[in-house]
Design a protein around this motif. Structure first.
Motif, PDB file in Angstrom:
ATOM      1  N   GLY A 168     -29.714 -10.728  10.937  1.00  0.00           N
ATOM      2  CA  GLY A 168     -28.498 -10.626  10.150  1.00  0.00           C
ATOM      3  C   GLY A 168     -28.271  -9.201   9.696  1.00  0.00           C
ATOM      4  O   GLY A 168     -29.205  -8.402   9.563  1.00  0.00           O
ATOM      5  N   ALA A 169     -26.995  -8.874   9.440  1.00  0.00           N
ATOM      6  CA  ALA A 169     -26.622  -7.493   9.149  1.00  0.00           C
ATOM      7  C   ALA A 169     -26.573  -7.176   7.660  1.00  0.00           C
ATOM      8  O   ALA A 169     -26.883  -6.070   7.251  1.00  0.00           O
ATOM      9  CB  ALA A 169     -25.270  -7.190   9.789  1.00  0.00           C
ATOM     10  N   SER A 170     -26.182  -8.144   6.848  1.00  0.00           N
ATOM     11  CA  SER A 170     -26.054  -7.852   5.416  1.00  0.00           C
ATOM     12  C   SER A 170     -26.965  -8.755   4.599  1.00  0.00           C
ATOM     13  O   SER A 170     -28.125  -8.421   4.370  1.00  0.00           O
ATOM     14  CB  SER A 170     -24.595  -7.990   4.987  1.00  0.00           C
ATOM     15  N   THR A 171     -26.461  -9.917   4.183  1.00  0.00           N
ATOM     16  CA  THR A 171     -27.309 -10.846   3.434  1.00  0.00           C
ATOM     17  C   THR A 171     -28.470 -11.302   4.310  1.00  0.00           C
ATOM     18  O   THR A 171     -28.270 -11.736   5.439  1.00  0.00           O
ATOM     19  CB  THR A 171     -26.489 -12.071   2.975  1.00  0.00           C
ATOM     20  N   LYS A 172     -29.681 -11.210   3.788  1.00  0.00           N
ATOM     21  CA  LYS A 172     -30.882 -11.534   4.575  1.00  0.00           C
ATOM     22  C   LYS A 172     -31.611 -12.741   4.000  1.00  0.00           C
ATOM     23  O   LYS A 172     -32.027 -12.738   2.835  1.00  0.00           O
ATOM     24  CB  LYS A 172     -31.838 -10.334   4.559  1.00  0.00           C
ATOM     25  N   PHE A 173     -31.775 -13.750   4.830  1.00  0.00           N
ATOM     26  CA  PHE A 173     -32.587 -14.922   4.503  1.00  0.00           C
ATOM     27  C   PHE A 173     -33.912 -14.817   5.262  1.00  0.00           C
ATOM     28  O   PHE A 173     -33.990 -14.150   6.297  1.00  0.00           O
ATOM     29  CB  PHE A 173     -31.848 -16.196   4.889  1.00  0.00           C
TER      30      PHE A 173
END
Length: 563
Positions: free
Chosen positions: A200-205
């Motif tokens: 993922g590019a922004s929010t990271k899980f």
């Protein structure tokens, strides 16, 4: 003003008991009231410590004009998504169908008195935003239309229900093939954040199940890029903001691509799955930082999220705690405790006592329940995820202690899972009055379809190979999606690799096996099970036959050398 939610078990619902809105609970007598009064239903599904749920509460549900509109013209129902995951799944699918986009929480659903949904959104702002009506205006429009054009709303709701119920589809089966490992590698390289780790590019899980799949792929192929991707992600998570280096434990997600600025919420499932992943990485790499991070996370849970040998669902800002006890989530952390006990014995009694406490609290008179709070009688029957995760925990308990009573219980729950939830290769998440089919995709944690099938694979290897036919049927039915998009369903892809490569079952007497329990995860093959016998020698078996015999554990070669 007090409403009907003061009698609910859920801490989240109880927090609304003094709301100016006359909230009702999800039950038959509420639906009956809507029919008698010929009112539309407004359903709000949310959960504790959600940013957008809190905003909608502050901006709309606490204001007098909106409360008066809802009380006068609607039957307003509040649902805790943790308590009713089947409703969350169903209405998220309704949202996707009606809006062609996925939704988190809150879920805001307008329905007829017969539960036919005709409008669904997520967060609704109090005032108009661009072309979207504000909540107060929307309430007026819907309530007026419910009187003047009731038939149209009913028709729309019926169309939604008709389209959301799965129809018979011709199975587009694809050959299950180990070449899927090449696809996994290709997709990993496309999706991996090569600078910061994770996906993922922004929010990271955390995407724990994807990282578990990559570890399986590494152990099967010994190709370094798989391991490098996992270690990059693990290092970035614990060195960045996702891990709380002061208190211990992982936050749910970070709001930036470099893992900084975490949302200050810790869940029991994230920490259970991440601690398990870090312990596995430690056993593969012998990197001590991984064991330290895992043990600190477990200790945080034991210290801050536990009472009476049971585990709370969420901790917010290291202060507030949602004290819901959820069967599936408790099963996850108990399973991790059993794994931790193979490296440090101090966790073994905690794991054993926690499992006993979970059963005495939520398995009553041969009925398993989904959730409760300590000291309160549970009332919501268990879903597929509760049976599946609990069954898997019995397998882990057996593998960690070699106590055969756990294997007997695992088999018992495997039989219940088939009887209650399995339908010709498909799996039903809930089979009560509100039936929902389970999907193959992992969300915040692995799909219960994958966990149930994994349980059956273990029972097939340890008890009776007939259980394997249920695993094959599940994989066959989903083969088209799995072979093309393996990272979309990482847990079921793990099971596919396991099915194709097969389990290796190491059989010997309890004394011999107990000495090597801590070695099982570092033997270089991801699908190893121990099985107690009365033999003095050590037998190495797959699902169908024994392929080698050794006198000492140290004599066991790399498994490829036996082929």
């Amino acid at each position: 003003m007090s409403n009907y939610l003061e009698f609910e078990n859920s801490p989240y619902l109880k927090s609304y008991k003094n709301s100016p809105i006359n909230w009702y609970s999800w039950e038959e007598k509420t639906f009956k009231k809507a029919k008698e009064e010929n009112k539309a239903i407004f359903l709000s599904i949310g959960h504790s410590y959600s940013h957008w749920c809190s905003r909608m509460d502050e901006e709309s549900f606490s204001t007098k004009p909106i409360a008066e509109l809802l009380n006068e013209r609607f039957i307003a129902i509040k649902v805790d998504s943790q308590e009713h995951p089947e409703l969350s799944k169903y209405y998220q699918r309704v949202h996707k169908l009606m809006n062609r986009s996925t939704a988190g929480f809150p879920l805001s659903v307008f329905m007829t008195e017969n539960l036919e949904p005709f409008y669904v959104a997520s967060y609704i702002a109090p005032k108009a935003q661009k072309e979207l009506l504000g909540f107060e205006s929307l309430l007026r429009v819907v309530s007026n239309k419910y009187i003047t054009d009731h038939e149209t709303l009913v028709k729309k709701g019926q169309e939604v229900i008709e389209n959301i119920i799965p129809k018979f589809e011709k199975i587009e089966a694809t050959k299950l093939n180990i070449t899927i490992l090449k696809t996994i590698k290709l997709h990993m390289q496309e999706l991996l954040d090569k600078e910061n780790g994770g996906f993922g590019a922004s929010t990271k899980f955390p995407n724990t199940s994807t990282l578990e799949l990559l570890l399986d792929s590494y152990e099967l192929t010994k190709e370094q890029p798989f391991l490098d991707a996992v270690l990059l992600s693990l290092d970035a998570m614990y060195q960045g903001g996702l891990y709380d280096s002061k208190e211990g434990g992982f936050y749910s997600y970070s709001q930036e691509s470099n893992w900084q600025n975490p949302y200050p919420l810790k869940t029991i499932y994230d920490n259970a799955l991440l601690a398990k992943l870090y312990l596995r990485a430690y056993q593969i790499t012998e990197k001590k930082e991984y064991k330290k991070v895992a043990f600190e996370s477990i200790d945080f849970i034991l210290d801050k999220m536990s009472e009476s040998k049971l585990f709370f669902s969420k901790n917010y800002q290291n202060r507030d705690t949602d004290k819901s006890i959820i069967t599936s989530w408790n099963s996850m952390i108990i399973s991790t405790l059993f794994i931790a006990s193979t490296l440090d014995k101090k966790y073994q009694n905690i794991a054993i006592e926690s499992l006993e406490s979970l059963l005495s609290t939520l398995y009553i008179n041969d009925t398993l329940y989904h959730s409760t709070v300590i000291g309160v009688q549970p009332k919501i029957n268990a879903f597929l995820e509760d049976y599946a995760y609990l069954g898997e925990t019995f397998i882990t308990a057996y593998q960690s202690t070699l106590d055969e009573s756990y294997l007997i219980k695992a088999t018992h729950f495997a039989n219940i899972v088939i009887e209650k939830f399995y339908k010709h290769g498909k799996w039903i998440f809930s089979n009560g009055s509100f039936s929902v089919e389970e999907e193959i995709f992992d969300s915040n944690y692995p799909s219960s379809l994958s966990i149930a099938s994994s349980l059956l694979m273990s029972i097939s290897s340890l008890v009776d190979t007939n259980y394997k036919k249920f695993v094959f049927k599940t994989l066959e039915l989903n083969s088209y999606n799995l072979m093309r998009q393996p990272l979309s369903s990482p847990s079921l892809t793990q099971l596919l690799l396991r099915y194709l490569k097969d389990d290796i079952i190491i059989k010997s007497n309890e004394t011999v096996l107990k000495k090597s329990i801590h070695k099982r995860a570092s033997m270089g093959y991801p699908f190893i099970l121990f099985k107690t016998t009365l033999d003095e020698t050590i037998s190495l078996c797959n699902s169908y036959s024994s392929f080698a015999t050794e006198r000492n554990f140290e004599d066991i070669k790399l498994f490829d050398e036996y082929r």
